[in-house]
Design a protein around this motif. Structure first.
Motif, PDB file in Angstrom:
ATOM      1  N   ARG A 611      90.560  43.205  68.495  1.00 34.17           N
ATOM      2  CA  ARG A 611      90.882  42.110  67.963  1.00 34.17           C
ATOM      3  C   ARG A 611      88.989  42.149  67.767  1.00 34.17           C
ATOM      4  O   ARG A 611      88.054  42.418  68.036  1.00 34.17           O
ATOM      5  N   GLN A 613      86.491  39.187  67.333  1.00 36.09           N
ATOM      6  CA  GLN A 613      86.033  37.324  67.900  1.00 36.09           C
ATOM      7  C   GLN A 613      83.754  37.012  67.074  1.00 36.09           C
ATOM      8  O   GLN A 613      83.625  38.336  66.306  1.00 36.09           O
ATOM      9  N   THR A 623      86.462  33.524  71.457  1.00 40.95           N
ATOM     10  CA  THR A 623      87.934  34.069  72.219  1.00 40.95           C
ATOM     11  C   THR A 623      89.727  33.236  71.743  1.00 40.95           C
ATOM     12  O   THR A 623      90.457  34.646  72.175  1.00 40.95           O
ATOM     13  N   GLU A 624      89.887  32.039  71.399  1.00 38.79           N
ATOM     14  CA  GLU A 624      91.108  31.943  71.228  1.00 38.79           C
ATOM     15  C   GLU A 624      91.117  32.398  70.198  1.00 38.79           C
ATOM     16  O   GLU A 624      90.844  32.870  69.081  1.00 38.79           O
ATOM     17  N   SER A 625      92.655  31.735  69.667  1.00 38.45           N
ATOM     18  CA  SER A 625      93.064  32.384  68.760  1.00 38.45           C
ATOM     19  C   SER A 625      92.322  31.460  67.429  1.00 38.45           C
ATOM     20  O   SER A 625      92.123  30.155  67.837  1.00 38.45           O
ATOM     21  N   LEU A 626      92.086  32.103  66.799  1.00 39.06           N
ATOM     22  CA  LEU A 626      91.222  31.245  65.527  1.00 39.06           C
ATOM     23  C   LEU A 626      91.884  30.025  65.171  1.00 39.06           C
ATOM     24  O   LEU A 626      90.920  29.844  64.406  1.00 39.06           O
ATOM     25  N   LYS A 627      93.253  30.331  64.594  1.00 43.41           N
ATOM     26  CA  LYS A 627      93.799  29.090  64.140  1.00 43.41           C
ATOM     27  C   LYS A 627      94.202  27.447  65.399  1.00 43.41           C
ATOM     28  O   LYS A 627      93.085  26.864  64.977  1.00 43.41           O
ATOM     29  N   ASP A 628      93.757  27.843  66.413  1.00 45.01           N
ATOM     30  CA  ASP A 628      93.372  27.026  67.255  1.00 45.01           C
ATOM     31  C   ASP A 628      92.127  26.088  67.494  1.00 45.01           C
ATOM     32  O   ASP A 628      92.164  25.391  67.620  1.00 45.01           O
ATOM     33  N   TYR A 629      90.940  27.421  67.122  1.00 45.83           N
ATOM     34  CA  TYR A 629      89.903  26.710  67.222  1.00 45.83           C
ATOM     35  C   TYR A 629      89.625  26.239  65.749  1.00 45.83           C
ATOM     36  O   TYR A 629      89.002  25.017  65.853  1.00 45.83           O
ATOM     37  N   GLU A 674      92.583  36.279  58.341  1.00 47.30           N
ATOM     38  CA  GLU A 674      93.849  36.024  59.200  1.00 47.30           C
ATOM     39  C   GLU A 674      94.782  35.039  58.148  1.00 47.30           C
ATOM     40  O   GLU A 674      96.232  35.856  58.427  1.00 47.30           O
ATOM     41  N   LYS A 678      98.999  37.183  56.306  1.00 53.85           N
ATOM     42  CA  LYS A 678     100.017  36.901  57.012  1.00 53.85           C
ATOM     43  C   LYS A 678     100.612  35.915  55.998  1.00 53.85           C
ATOM     44  O   LYS A 678     102.311  36.417  55.559  1.00 53.85           O
TER      45      LYS A 678
END
Length: 791
Positions: A611, A613, A623-629, A674, A678
């Motif tokens: 992973r 960071q 450390t959270e999902s990059l999309k959520d961040y 990212e 995808k």
């Protein structure tokens, strides 16, 4: 005159400057306007980078060019007189000045941070601005500087005429130290992150104290020969003939500035006689570089030098003050008179940000138990127990694991095979095995130059001889250095872009020092950020509050008490960490029992987790999902999709919004990697935001460009104008909207084949016409007729 119609700069020129003149301020020596004191945080996007906004004060007032006293923040007259105060107070915190002013041209709001005024804040007329003498008097009262001490702190910096001057935090460190000496303080600690110029700061401190004759004979101590030589040949060079390096057993006492290794004046009895050839009161000042190391230990031989010259002022410099139950920098030197952290250095744009790649292997996480009676490569029967990450390369060597680490490093370097890389291993044997693995994985590079990979450890003369070449930006080779202890500190690797951690690190001090190898910026060689590749969970220390916090004294003995608490000889930061036995000798020089180490050559190792960071705007790893961040960051700026679309449409330049979001923490580079992988599409920031934050179906840059062509938008233009706009559309599809907003793009192909930039601009009606045509093109790119996507 309608004062409300004047700009902020007009207010400065017509009202603030005359007020300062009337108060007697010298604009040659005491006043600087529009002072940018930071560089702006580095923001990386793909292979490109930009900087955030630098912090800039409208006015900074000085007693002398080296002694800032006050900050003035100006606003236009549509604002109140005190509307700039909070902004100015922020600048004053950074610059460590006590007097703060805000003005809109009607008068001044004055804030006194010394605590000596009542009220703290008051309004002054334009004719009531304090004189230089008044502010200096208050400053000296605040600092506790009596008449003699006040004169001593006025000594100027060294100035070679090149325009180089200390950065704002170096000014703070120098002034706090010189003031402490002037007040008679004899133990002083400076804490400054690696890469922030501790040696240059030390030079300016010594220069001012030496030139003012407060300190006539000075000893500068370092723990690496390369540090002493770098210091003498670079930052300390202006001292010239009065300076010498202690390298002989017979001391010449005719010099004034002495540079020395600890090891040159300590050790066996004969070597100890070197410093004893000086009288105890010979030195007025002893400056201790990297004082977190042996000098901080109560029973250290290095400390003997400091005790011998106990009548001198002692100044300690470190990036990592050592605070354990056995060793305390602050117990000896006292609390720091000034600290400047890695987090602040990155925020200010003076240090490089980083990203972390964490890689976990199956044998590390799941453990491995050998079959009963199994023997290793050398015929040793392997002890029957479970081996896990803590054993790797200490008690158990898995050759496949070493190969896997080298493979990951090689894969990372594939896109830039000549980026300087340091791989930290557990010991010399591990560093040699890693070197061999990398040589075998990079045969073409090694054929180009056998020094592509070098082991640089204390026992290898050829490797140590290449250390200078490794840290020299102008030398390509060596590219990869495998090491254990030698390169942990004192290695000014300005162009190092990759730090690999395959070492067990539990000591916070050592971890900070290792990370510091990558934090330097070298703009001439394109080094603006770096990557940390971690195979042994060392980067978990980033989550420790002590990583970027102030030193906390663990144990402070009272009178007559032992400096080491009974039964507490264990470091709070996790033990001796990687200072384990290396070749039978640990990091403090104690000889221990050699480790039993099994070598297994037939056990497969696979990657089970990987992973990335990122260093976030608050100094923490994300450390959270990059999309959520990203969603959270964007929605903090824009409450709805409509609000974002409105702002995007209204923006004269889209890159302003892109920059604004970057400064708020949107990591465009990482997000693009990212999402685009995808989706299989190259997206610009507009579609990234709409897709990630507001769940809109995205269009690729190429799809947006093709939609513009389908509408036959260019039919209204002809000749060179049409060619320019078609070229801009192609550039958008290739590289994004930011590049087409920069008029300098006309200097590149294919535009320069069409004509000179001025001619191309003229074809669209001049500069204003050209800029309007670019805005119209952007409107077409993001128009609502782009079916299937937000617009």
């Amino acid at each position: 005159m309608d004062k409300k119609s004047l700009s902020e700069r007009d207010i400065c020129t017509q009202f603030i400057v005359p007020a300062l003149n009337r108060a007697g301020w010298d604009f040659e020596l005491q006043v600087r306007e529009e002072v940018s004191f930071t560089k702006g945080r580095i923001i990386v996007r793909g292979k490109l980078h930009t900087r955030g906004e630098a912090r800039r004060a409208d006015f900074v007032l000085y007693h002398r060019p080296n002694l800032p006293l006050a900050v003035i923040e100006a606003k236009d007259n549509k604002h109140s007189v005190g509307s700039g105060m909070q902004q100015a107070l922020g600048y004053a915190d950074d610059l460590q000045v006590p007097f703060v002013f805000s003005s809109n041209g009607d008068g001044f709001q004055f804030h006194d941070r010394t605590g000596l005024s009542d009220p703290v804040e008051q309004e002054l007329t334009l004719d009531q601005f304090p004189t230089p003498q008044e502010l200096w008097r208050r400053y000296c009262q605040w600092k506790g500087l009596a008449d003699g001490a006040a004169e001593r702190v006025e000594a100027p910096y060294y100035d070679d005429g090149s325009g180089r001057s200390p950065r704002y935090y170096q000014v703070n460190a120098i002034n706090r130290t010189v003031e402490a000496v002037a007040r008679g303080q004899d133990r002083i600690l400076l804490v400054m992150a690696t890469g922030t110029g501790k040696t240059y700061t030390a030079f300016q401190i010594i220069w001012r104290l030496w030139k003012s004759r407060q300190k006539k004979r000075i000893l500068f101590l370092a723990d690496r020969n390369i540090l002493v030589d770098q210091t003498r040949n670079n930052d300390f060079k202006p001292f010239g003939a009065p300076m010498t390096k202690i390298a002989k057993r017979q001391i010449d006492t005719s010099y004034e500035i002495y540079l020395s290794l600890y090891q040159a004046v300590t050790g066996n009895e004969e070597e100890k006689n070197i410093y004893r050839q000086f009288s105890r009161d010979f030195f007025d000042l002893v400056v201790v570089d990297e004082c977190h190391r042996g000098s901080a230990a109560e029973d250290s031989a290095w400390r003997e030098v400091l005790e011998y010259f106990s009548g001198a002022t002692h100044i300690g410099l470190t990036a990592t003050p050592k605070e354990t139950r056995e060793v305390s920098s602050t117990l000896y030197f006292g609390d720091p008179v000034y600290s400047y952290s890695l987090k602040q250095g990155i925020e200010d744009g003076f240090l490089a940000p980083y990203k972390v790649v964490r890689i976990d292997f199956d044998r590390d996480l799941q453990g491995w138990r050998p079959p009963k009676g199994m023997k290793d490569k050398h015929g040793n029967e392997i002890e029957d127990r479970i081996y896990n990450l803590s054993d790797m390369d200490r008690n158990l060597v898995l050759e496949a694991r070493t190969h896997a680490v080298a493979q990951k490093v090689t894969e990372y370097l594939a896109t830039d095979p000549y980026q300087k890389t340091i791989i930290f291993c557990d010991d010399i044997d591990h560093a040699e095995r890693m070197r061999q693995a990398l040589v075998n994985l990079n045969p073409e590079r090694v054929r180009e130059n056998r020094k592509y990979v070098m082991r640089i450890t204390g026992d290898d003369k050829e490797g140590k001889a290449e250390l200078d070449n490794f840290i020299n930006p102008e030398e390509r080779y060596p590219v990869i250095a495998t090491t254990s202890k030698l390169m942990t500190t004192g290695v000014d690797a300005q162009t190092c872009k990759l730090i690999v951690l395959d070492q067990h690190i539990k000591s916070m001090t050592e971890f900070k020092q290792i990370i510091g190898r990558g934090t330097r910026i070298n703009e001439d060689y394109g080094k603006y950020w770096f990557t940390i590749m971690d195979f042994k969970k060392a980067t978990e220390l980033f989550a420790d509050p002590a990583f970027d916090g102030d030193p906390v004294q663990i144990y402070s003995p009272g009178p007559g008490q032992s400096p080491v608490p009974p039964d507490e000889g264990v470091e709070v930061d996790g033990g001796t960490g990687s200072a384990d036995v290396e070749g039978g000798v640990d990091a403090d020089g104690r000889r221990g029992e050699p480790r039993i180490r099994y070598v297994v050559d037939n056990l497969p190792v696979t990657v089970v987790a990987e992973r990335v960071q990122y260093y976030g705007p608050d100094g923490r790893l994300i450390t959270e999902s990059l999309k959520d961040y990203t969603r959270e960051r964007v929605r903090r700026q824009f409450a709805s999709l409509d609000e974002f679309l409105r702002r995007w449409s209204d923006a004269a330049q889209k890159k302003a919004i892109i920059q604004e979001l970057a400064e708020q923490g949107v990591l465009w580079e990482a997000l693009s990697e990212e999402v685009e992988v995808k989706l299989g599409k190259q997206l610009d920031p507009f579609d990234l935001v709409c897709h990630v934050a507001f769940d809109q179906p995205p269009l690729s840059r190429r799809e947006r460009a093709d939609n513009v062509r389908k509408r036959n938008y260019f039919a209204r233009y002809g000749g060179a104008a049409r060619q320019v706009l078609e070229g801009l559309l192609d550039k958008y599809a290739d590289t994004g909207v930011e590049h087409i907003e920069d008029i300098r793009i006309l200097q590149l192909d294919p535009f320069r084949r069409l004509g000179a930039p001025m001619e191309l601009v003229s074809s669209l009606g001049g500069r204003d016409g050209y800029l309007q045509a670019v805005r119209d093109l952007e409107d077409q790119l993001y128009t609502a007729s782009n079916d299937g996507a937000a617009a």
